[in-house]
Design a protein around this motif. Structure first.
Motif, PDB file in Angstrom:
ATOM      1  N   GLN A 168      34.717 -43.662  24.623  1.00 31.08           N
ATOM      2  CA  GLN A 168      33.334 -43.692  23.658  1.00 31.08           C
ATOM      3  C   GLN A 168      33.162 -45.174  23.386  1.00 31.08           C
ATOM      4  O   GLN A 168      34.024 -45.934  23.517  1.00 31.08           O
TER       5      GLN A 168
ATOM      6  N   ALA B 270      29.951 -47.993  21.357  1.00 32.82           N
ATOM      7  CA  ALA B 270      28.634 -47.990  20.418  1.00 32.82           C
ATOM      8  C   ALA B 270      28.192 -49.267  21.093  1.00 32.82           C
ATOM      9  O   ALA B 270      28.501 -50.108  21.617  1.00 32.82           O
TER      10      ALA B 270
ATOM     11  N   GLY C  50      23.634 -49.815  17.514  1.00 33.00           N
ATOM     12  CA  GLY C  50      24.239 -48.509  16.787  1.00 33.00           C
ATOM     13  C   GLY C  50      24.072 -47.263  17.530  1.00 33.00           C
ATOM     14  O   GLY C  50      24.318 -46.215  16.794  1.00 33.00           O
TER      15      GLY C  50
ATOM     16  N   LEU D  97      25.590 -44.280  19.805  1.00 31.92           N
ATOM     17  CA  LEU D  97      27.006 -43.859  19.977  1.00 31.92           C
ATOM     18  C   LEU D  97      26.880 -43.008  21.149  1.00 31.92           C
ATOM     19  O   LEU D  97      26.170 -42.223  21.640  1.00 31.92           O
TER      20      LEU D  97
ATOM     21  N   CYS E  69      24.711 -39.377  24.323  1.00 29.69           N
ATOM     22  CA  CYS E  69      24.241 -40.590  23.519  1.00 29.69           C
ATOM     23  C   CYS E  69      23.638 -40.070  22.195  1.00 29.69           C
ATOM     24  O   CYS E  69      22.568 -38.939  22.412  1.00 29.69           O
TER      25      CYS E  69
ATOM     26  N   GLY F 232      21.656 -41.444  18.245  1.00 34.10           N
ATOM     27  CA  GLY F 232      21.505 -42.537  17.151  1.00 34.10           C
ATOM     28  C   GLY F 232      19.991 -42.891  17.183  1.00 34.10           C
ATOM     29  O   GLY F 232      19.204 -42.113  17.568  1.00 34.10           O
TER      30      GLY F 232
ATOM     31  N   LYS G 161      33.717 -44.548  13.091  1.00 28.72           N
ATOM     32  CA  LYS G 161      33.058 -45.754  13.761  1.00 28.72           C
ATOM     33  C   LYS G 161      34.190 -46.380  14.598  1.00 28.72           C
ATOM     34  O   LYS G 161      33.840 -46.881  15.617  1.00 28.72           O
TER      35      LYS G 161
ATOM     36  N   TYR H 214      34.463 -45.998  18.222  1.00 20.84           N
ATOM     37  CA  TYR H 214      33.765 -46.445  19.203  1.00 20.84           C
ATOM     38  C   TYR H 214      33.433 -47.753  19.236  1.00 20.84           C
ATOM     39  O   TYR H 214      32.683 -48.414  18.681  1.00 20.84           O
TER      40      TYR H 214
ATOM     41  N   VAL I 224      32.351 -51.479  20.380  1.00 23.07           N
ATOM     42  CA  VAL I 224      31.250 -51.779  20.769  1.00 23.07           C
ATOM     43  C   VAL I 224      31.138 -52.288  22.417  1.00 23.07           C
ATOM     44  O   VAL I 224      32.061 -53.415  22.537  1.00 23.07           O
TER      45      VAL I 224
END
Length: 191
Positions: free
Chosen positions: A54, A56, A60, A62, A78, A80, A131, A134, A136
């Protein structure tokens, strides 16, 4: 005046030769230009023969990649606030079962939830997103999930660009295919 008309005609002909064709297919970015991350840093769950990665995006969005080594299943989803979509679509999914069709943008309520906990009696409730699950994926980076099923690659570029593709090589029993999507403020599209 004849020279001017001749020059104008030459420019018009030359312009029609070198100008891009209206409605031409956009080009999928070259994924070789992105730096591969260690996928283990994005592996956030593992269950019976199923592994998931996973990530991000800085904007933002995901994303989740899943592979089932026994069934050869591969999926990518995906969701968002997508850039470059006109109708407010907020999710896209692609899996080995749905290929060779291109994915389709859809509206979704997944913003607050990651997935359904299916398969266990009485456990088909939505599980809230965490969060922290996930990490980045920074601009200039890509994640590659190879192995069972189709090879899946997602990359993040500058300016809100996110690109993902799933590719299955041809075999004796099955034709090969390649599908995916581009999320971009200049216009998001699928193939």
């Amino acid at each position: 005046m004849r020279i001017f008309r001749g020059a104008l005609a030459a420019v018009a002909v030359l312009g029609s030769v070198v100008a891009p064709e209206a409605g031409a297919e956009p080009q999928f970015p070259d994924l070789d230009g992105f730096t591969a991350v260690d996928a283990e840093g994005y592996r956030t769950y593992s269950a019976y023969m199923t592994t998931g990665w996973q990530f991000a995006t800085p904007g933002g969005v995901l994303c989740r990649i899943q592979k089932n080594s026994r069934a050869g299943f591969a999926s990518l989803a995906c969701w968002g606030a997508f850039p470059g979509v006109a109708g407010g679509e907020s999710s896209i999914e692609l899996d080995k079962a749905s290929a060779p069709s291109a994915p389709v943008f859809a509206k979704s309520d997944r913003q607050g939830y990651g997935y359904k906990n299916l398969g266990l009696p009485g456990k088909d409730d939505l599980i809230p997103l965490a969060k922290k699950d996930y990490p980045v994926l920074a601009p200039g980076q890509k994640i590659v999930a190879a192995g069972a099923g189709a090879a899946t690659t997602c990359a993040v570029g500058d300016g809100g660009l996110t690109v993902c593709q799933m590719e299955k090589a041809a075999s004796d029993n099955e034709d090969g295919w390649r599908h995916g999507f581009v999320l971009s403020p200049e216009g998001s599209w699928t193939f």
